[in-house]
Motif scaffolding. Structure first.
Motif, mmCIF file in Angstrom:
data_model
loop_
_atom_site.group_PDB
_atom_site.id
_atom_site.type_symbol
_atom_site.label_atom_id
_atom_site.label_comp_id
_atom_site.label_asym_id
_atom_site.label_seq_id
_atom_site.Cartn_x
_atom_site.Cartn_y
_atom_site.Cartn_z
ATOM 1 N N PRO A 6 37.513 91.383 -26.389
ATOM 2 C CA PRO A 6 38.631 91.059 -27.060
ATOM 3 C C PRO A 6 38.784 91.977 -28.559
ATOM 4 N N PHE A 7 40.108 92.173 -28.736
ATOM 5 C CA PHE A 7 40.513 92.650 -29.888
ATOM 6 C C PHE A 7 41.823 92.039 -30.299
ATOM 7 N N THR A 8 41.909 92.169 -31.845
ATOM 8 C CA THR A 8 43.274 91.609 -32.295
ATOM 9 C C THR A 8 44.098 92.958 -32.803
ATOM 10 N N ALA A 9 45.346 92.654 -32.771
ATOM 11 C CA ALA A 9 46.252 93.764 -33.406
ATOM 12 C C ALA A 9 45.800 94.084 -34.935
ATOM 13 N N GLU A 10 45.330 93.043 -35.492
ATOM 14 C CA GLU A 10 45.105 93.346 -36.902
ATOM 15 C C GLU A 10 43.825 94.175 -36.968
ATOM 16 N N GLU A 14 43.911 97.824 -38.834
ATOM 17 C CA GLU A 14 43.003 98.181 -39.919
ATOM 18 C C GLU A 14 42.109 99.535 -39.595
ATOM 19 N N LEU A 15 41.943 99.671 -38.429
ATOM 20 C CA LEU A 15 41.102 100.913 -37.862
ATOM 21 C C LEU A 15 41.825 102.248 -37.665
ATOM 22 N N GLY A 16 43.358 101.914 -37.516
ATOM 23 C CA GLY A 16 44.210 102.969 -37.576
ATOM 24 C C GLY A 16 44.274 103.538 -35.922
ATOM 25 N N VAL A 17 44.268 102.589 -35.168
ATOM 26 C CA VAL A 17 44.090 102.958 -33.768
ATOM 27 C C VAL A 17 45.054 102.157 -32.967
ATOM 28 N N THR A 18 45.592 102.387 -31.856
ATOM 29 C CA THR A 18 46.523 101.936 -30.992
ATOM 30 C C THR A 18 45.640 101.516 -29.685
ATOM 31 N N PRO A 19 46.099 100.532 -29.015
ATOM 32 C CA PRO A 19 45.087 100.119 -27.640
ATOM 33 C C PRO A 19 45.235 101.406 -26.727
ATOM 34 N N ASP A 20 46.103 102.148 -26.743
ATOM 35 C CA ASP A 20 46.143 103.245 -25.823
ATOM 36 C C ASP A 20 44.975 104.399 -26.349
ATOM 37 N N ARG A 21 44.851 104.423 -27.241
ATOM 38 C CA ARG A 21 43.847 105.449 -27.783
ATOM 39 C C ARG A 21 42.308 104.765 -27.707
ATOM 40 N N LEU A 22 42.289 103.768 -27.245
ATOM 41 C CA LEU A 22 40.903 103.281 -27.076
ATOM 42 C C LEU A 22 40.163 103.860 -25.761
ATOM 43 N N VAL A 23 38.771 104.200 -25.793
ATOM 44 C CA VAL A 23 38.196 105.013 -24.753
ATOM 45 C C VAL A 23 36.750 104.115 -24.819
ATOM 46 N N ASN A 43 44.399 95.539 -21.781
ATOM 47 C CA ASN A 43 45.504 94.420 -21.650
ATOM 48 C C ASN A 43 45.933 93.842 -22.970
ATOM 49 N N VAL A 44 47.335 94.086 -23.328
ATOM 50 C CA VAL A 44 47.801 93.656 -24.469
ATOM 51 C C VAL A 44 48.954 92.817 -24.275
ATOM 52 N N ASP A 45 49.057 91.840 -25.177
ATOM 53 C CA ASP A 45 49.738 90.616 -24.894
ATOM 54 C C ASP A 45 50.903 90.869 -26.041
ATOM 55 N N ASN A 47 51.795 89.902 -28.846
ATOM 56 C CA ASN A 47 51.526 89.906 -30.365
ATOM 57 C C ASN A 47 50.826 91.315 -30.782
ATOM 58 N N GLY A 48 50.194 91.942 -29.638
ATOM 59 C CA GLY A 48 49.383 93.247 -29.942
ATOM 60 C C GLY A 48 47.915 92.926 -29.680
ATOM 61 N N ASP A 49 47.673 91.564 -29.475
ATOM 62 C CA ASP A 49 46.278 91.214 -29.058
ATOM 63 C C ASP A 49 45.924 91.639 -27.835
ATOM 64 N N GLY A 50 44.612 91.751 -27.402
ATOM 65 C CA GLY A 50 44.302 91.997 -26.170
ATOM 66 C C GLY A 50 42.688 91.868 -25.767
ATOM 67 N N THR A 51 42.628 92.590 -24.493
ATOM 68 C CA THR A 51 41.235 92.722 -24.049
ATOM 69 C C THR A 51 40.897 94.210 -23.467
ATOM 70 N N VAL A 52 39.920 94.596 -23.509
ATOM 71 C CA VAL A 52 39.423 95.626 -22.900
ATOM 72 C C VAL A 52 38.483 95.197 -21.755
#
Length: 79
Positions: A6-10, A14-23, A43-45, A47-52
């Motif tokens: 899981p990850f949160t939008a926050e 804070e890390l300066g990255v967007t979900p589409d840039r996660l590898v 998967n992003v909801d 609110n910008g929270d989601g899971t990989v």
């Protein structure tokens, strides 16, 4: 086995990255490098929270890296 991270939008903000840039990646000891995992969905909801979701057939060290140009490395599991 499916690893669900899981990850949160926050956290991403804070890390300066967007979900589409996660590898999602695994440590390949034969090349001594991080290799992208092939079976992944992010998967992003609303609110910008989601899971990989990472489908794996073996256990090793896994991490969420960012696409080139970013400088984050978030270890997930030790093998």
């Amino acid at each position: 086995v499916t690893l669900i991270v899981p990850f949160t939008a926050e956290q991403l903000r804070e890390l300066g990255v967007t979900p589409d840039r996660l590898v999602p990646s695994y440590w390949d000891s034969t090349t001594a490098s991080w290799r992208p995992v092939e079976n992944v969905s992010v998967n992003v909801d609303a609110n910008g929270d989601g899971t990989v979701n990472i489908a794996v057939e073996h256990f090793t060290d896994f991490a969420l890296l960012a696409a080139p140009g970013s400088t984050i490395n978030l270890p997930l599991i030790g093998g």
